[in-house]
Design a protein around this motif. Structure first.
Motif, PDB file in Angstrom:
ATOM      1  N   GLY A 148     -42.215  18.772  17.488  1.00 30.56           N
ATOM      2  CA  GLY A 148     -40.936  19.494  17.475  1.00 30.56           C
ATOM      3  C   GLY A 148     -40.815  20.466  18.632  1.00 30.56           C
ATOM      4  O   GLY A 148     -39.709  20.823  19.050  1.00 30.56           O
ATOM      5  N   VAL A 149     -41.949  20.941  19.143  1.00 27.37           N
ATOM      6  CA  VAL A 149     -41.936  21.848  20.302  1.00 27.37           C
ATOM      7  C   VAL A 149     -42.113  21.054  21.594  1.00 27.37           C
ATOM      8  O   VAL A 149     -41.456  21.315  22.606  1.00 27.37           O
ATOM      9  N   GLN A 150     -42.991  20.059  21.541  1.00 28.30           N
ATOM     10  CA  GLN A 150     -43.363  19.308  22.755  1.00 28.30           C
ATOM     11  C   GLN A 150     -42.236  18.385  23.258  1.00 28.30           C
ATOM     12  O   GLN A 150     -41.979  18.309  24.463  1.00 28.30           O
ATOM     13  N   PHE A 151     -41.580  17.684  22.338  1.00 24.10           N
ATOM     14  CA  PHE A 151     -40.631  16.640  22.771  1.00 24.10           C
ATOM     15  C   PHE A 151     -39.403  17.198  23.500  1.00 24.10           C
ATOM     16  O   PHE A 151     -38.971  16.608  24.502  1.00 24.10           O
ATOM     17  N   PRO A 152     -38.808  18.325  23.066  1.00 25.75           N
ATOM     18  CA  PRO A 152     -37.672  18.854  23.845  1.00 25.75           C
ATOM     19  C   PRO A 152     -38.084  19.202  25.278  1.00 25.75           C
ATOM     20  O   PRO A 152     -37.289  19.032  26.207  1.00 25.75           O
ATOM     21  N   LEU A 153     -39.339  19.645  25.455  1.00 27.98           N
ATOM     22  CA  LEU A 153     -39.804  19.973  26.816  1.00 27.98           C
ATOM     23  C   LEU A 153     -39.999  18.691  27.623  1.00 27.98           C
ATOM     24  O   LEU A 153     -39.636  18.622  28.802  1.00 27.98           O
ATOM     25  N   ALA A 154     -40.566  17.663  26.972  1.00 21.34           N
ATOM     26  CA  ALA A 154     -40.779  16.392  27.662  1.00 21.34           C
ATOM     27  C   ALA A 154     -39.427  15.776  28.056  1.00 21.34           C
ATOM     28  O   ALA A 154     -39.241  15.278  29.173  1.00 21.34           O
ATOM     29  N   ARG A 155     -38.466  15.838  27.151  1.00 20.06           N
ATOM     30  CA  ARG A 155     -37.136  15.280  27.443  1.00 20.06           C
ATOM     31  C   ARG A 155     -36.479  16.048  28.585  1.00 20.06           C
ATOM     32  O   ARG A 155     -35.880  15.460  29.488  1.00 20.06           O
ATOM     33  N   SER A 156     -36.617  17.368  28.564  1.00 20.15           N
ATOM     34  CA  SER A 156     -36.031  18.185  29.639  1.00 20.15           C
ATOM     35  C   SER A 156     -36.650  17.825  30.981  1.00 20.15           C
ATOM     36  O   SER A 156     -35.957  17.783  32.004  1.00 20.15           O
ATOM     37  N   HIS A 157     -37.951  17.593  30.983  1.00 18.79           N
ATOM     38  CA  HIS A 157     -38.625  17.210  32.233  1.00 18.79           C
ATOM     39  C   HIS A 157     -38.034  15.905  32.765  1.00 18.79           C
ATOM     40  O   HIS A 157     -37.727  15.788  33.965  1.00 18.79           O
ATOM     41  N   ALA A 158     -37.871  14.925  31.874  1.00 14.34           N
ATOM     42  CA  ALA A 158     -37.306  13.635  32.305  1.00 14.34           C
ATOM     43  C   ALA A 158     -35.885  13.825  32.835  1.00 14.34           C
ATOM     44  O   ALA A 158     -35.505  13.245  33.863  1.00 14.34           O
ATOM     45  N   GLU A 159     -35.103  14.657  32.172  1.00 14.44           N
ATOM     46  CA  GLU A 159     -33.720  14.902  32.618  1.00 14.44           C
ATOM     47  C   GLU A 159     -33.696  15.570  33.989  1.00 14.44           C
ATOM     48  O   GLU A 159     -32.877  15.237  34.846  1.00 14.44           O
ATOM     49  N   ALA A 160     -34.608  16.518  34.188  1.00 13.54           N
ATOM     50  CA  ALA A 160     -34.638  17.235  35.476  1.00 13.54           C
ATOM     51  C   ALA A 160     -35.050  16.300  36.610  1.00 13.54           C
ATOM     52  O   ALA A 160     -34.487  16.355  37.717  1.00 13.54           O
ATOM     53  N   GLU A 161     -36.028  15.421  36.330  1.00 12.96           N
ATOM     54  CA  GLU A 161     -36.465  14.482  37.375  1.00 12.96           C
ATOM     55  C   GLU A 161     -35.331  13.521  37.750  1.00 12.96           C
ATOM     56  O   GLU A 161     -35.125  13.199  38.921  1.00 12.96           O
ATOM     57  N   ALA A 162     -34.583  13.052  36.740  1.00 18.32           N
ATOM     58  CA  ALA A 162     -33.458  12.144  37.018  1.00 18.32           C
ATOM     59  C   ALA A 162     -32.376  12.861  37.824  1.00 18.32           C
ATOM     60  O   ALA A 162     -31.819  12.312  38.782  1.00 18.32           O
ATOM     61  N   ALA A 163     -32.084  14.115  37.434  1.00 20.81           N
ATOM     62  CA  ALA A 163     -31.067  14.889  38.160  1.00 20.81           C
ATOM     63  C   ALA A 163     -31.507  15.118  39.602  1.00 20.81           C
ATOM     64  O   ALA A 163     -30.690  15.073  40.537  1.00 20.81           O
ATOM     65  N   ASP A 164     -32.810  15.332  39.793  1.00 20.43           N
ATOM     66  CA  ASP A 164     -33.357  15.556  41.139  1.00 20.43           C
ATOM     67  C   ASP A 164     -33.035  14.360  42.051  1.00 20.43           C
ATOM     68  O   ASP A 164     -32.636  14.529  43.212  1.00 20.43           O
ATOM     69  N   LEU A 165     -33.180  13.151  41.505  1.00 23.98           N
ATOM     70  CA  LEU A 165     -32.882  11.955  42.312  1.00 23.98           C
ATOM     71  C   LEU A 165     -31.422  11.941  42.747  1.00 23.98           C
ATOM     72  O   LEU A 165     -31.098  11.611  43.895  1.00 23.98           O
ATOM     73  N   MET A 166     -30.526  12.308  41.831  1.00 23.94           N
ATOM     74  CA  MET A 166     -29.105  12.313  42.177  1.00 23.94           C
ATOM     75  C   MET A 166     -28.790  13.415  43.196  1.00 23.94           C
ATOM     76  O   MET A 166     -27.976  13.212  44.102  1.00 23.94           O
ATOM     77  N   VAL A 167     -29.447  14.564  43.055  1.00 24.61           N
ATOM     78  CA  VAL A 167     -29.234  15.659  44.027  1.00 24.61           C
ATOM     79  C   VAL A 167     -29.671  15.187  45.417  1.00 24.61           C
ATOM     80  O   VAL A 167     -28.967  15.396  46.418  1.00 24.61           O
ATOM     81  N   ARG A 168     -30.826  14.520  45.489  1.00 22.80           N
ATOM     82  CA  ARG A 168     -31.334  14.046  46.798  1.00 22.80           C
ATOM     83  C   ARG A 168     -30.410  12.982  47.373  1.00 22.80           C
ATOM     84  O   ARG A 168     -30.175  12.940  48.583  1.00 22.80           O
TER      85      ARG A 168
END
Ligand SMILES: Cc1cc2nc3c(=O)[nH]c(=O)nc-3n(C[C@H](O)[C@H](O)[C@H](O)COP(=O)(O)OP(=O)(O)OC[C@H]3O[C@@H](n4cnc5c(N)ncnc54)[C@H](O)[C@@H]3O)c2cc1C
Length: 252
Positions: A148-168
């Protein structure tokens, strides 16, 4: 947009106002977009607008008034009031009536920049929360061991990495001088969402200390909330994608 700039000899005379202007009281120069041809006399609403360079220091008290507009976050926001402010005609940037195009070009750069800022926030939230979740022990184990604590952080990491690709992608197109409106808008949308979700996960992971001033989490959580609204709101980006990328009817 109702602020008008009317030609009078070697000057333009500006009358109108602009709410939400960050840091105007700490700036020397201002890029002003004002209507030079009445809306009734142009084909498209974006025509007939012009950009001017305004010397803020020289204009204060002579037709320009700047008033602080305190906000939820420290952005030094202000309101500007133009009351027959006279600016030299030489301060017109580019051609009269074509200003909206010039500003739009700058807005794509701003969206890419803000998306990068949001990504920085997302990474800070995820790193801070992960470190805390490894060391905070509740019921004899680190809280980060709970899904319950770990998964929201893992999901946020995946979202940030995907957004990073679009920013680049958007930044690469912009640097190459190519059209990047959809990419810059999507980069801003995805990065703003990633930072907000990461902010939520970080604040929640810290329990009560998420709200303690000394941890800076509540401050950054407030700051990152801004990206859902400024410099362009989430809904207006979705409207842009709907109309200009998907070809759906204009919704407003
Ligand atoms: C701290 C701060 C600093 C700022 N700094 C600057 C600055 O330096 N320079 C500058 O130019 N601006 C600045 N802004 C302004 C910012 O860009 C605007 O607040 C933002 O673009 C939203 O516009 P608005 O406030 O007029 O909201 P509105 O247009 O009134 O919208 C209100 C709500 O309705 C929604 N909405 C409106 N129309 C539609 C529609 N057709 N369909 C669906 N939803 C819709 C919006 O998404 C939003 O959620 C700043 C704002 C803040 C809060």
């Amino acid at each position: 947009m109702k602020t008008r700039a009317e030609r009078d000899g070697d000057s333009y005379v500006v009358t109108g106002q602009k709410v939400w202007t960050s840091r105007a009281l700490h700036s020397d120069l201002l890029l002003l977009l004002a209507r030079t041809t009445p809306e009734a006399d142009v084909k498209r609403r974006g025509d007939g607008l012009s950009v001017f360079l305004v010397d803020i220091r020289a204009s204060l008290g002579k037709g320009l008034d700047i008033r602080p507009l305190p906000a939820m976050i420290n952005h030094n926001t202000t309101e500007l009031f133009f009351d027959a402010l006279r600016i030299p005609a030489d301060n017109l940037i580019g051609e009269e009536g074509k200003g909206f195009r010039y500003i739009l070009d700058g807005l794509n750069a701003e969206r890419i920049l803000i998306a990068s800022e949001a990504l920085g926030d997302a990474r800070w939230f995820i790193r801070t929360a992960s470190e805390y979740a490894k060391t905070r022990i509740v019921f004899d184990r680190p809280i980060g061991q709970n899904q319950g604590v770990q998964f929201p952080l893992a999901r946020s990491h995946a979202e940030a990495e995907a957004a990073d690709l679009m920013v680049r992608k958007a930044a690469a197109l912009f640097d190459a001088g190519e059209a990047c409106g959809p990419d810059a808008n999507m980069a801003k949308l995805l990065a703003a969402d990633a930072s907000w979700h990461a902010g939520e996960a970080c604040l929640q992971s810290h329990g009560g200390f998420g709200l303690a001033r000394e941890y800076d989490i509540e401050r950054k959580w407030r700051e990152t909330r801004l990206f859902q609204i400024a410099p362009i709101s989430t809904n207006l980006i979705l409207a842009y994608i709907g109309e200009h990328v998907l070809g759906l009817p204009r919704s407003y």
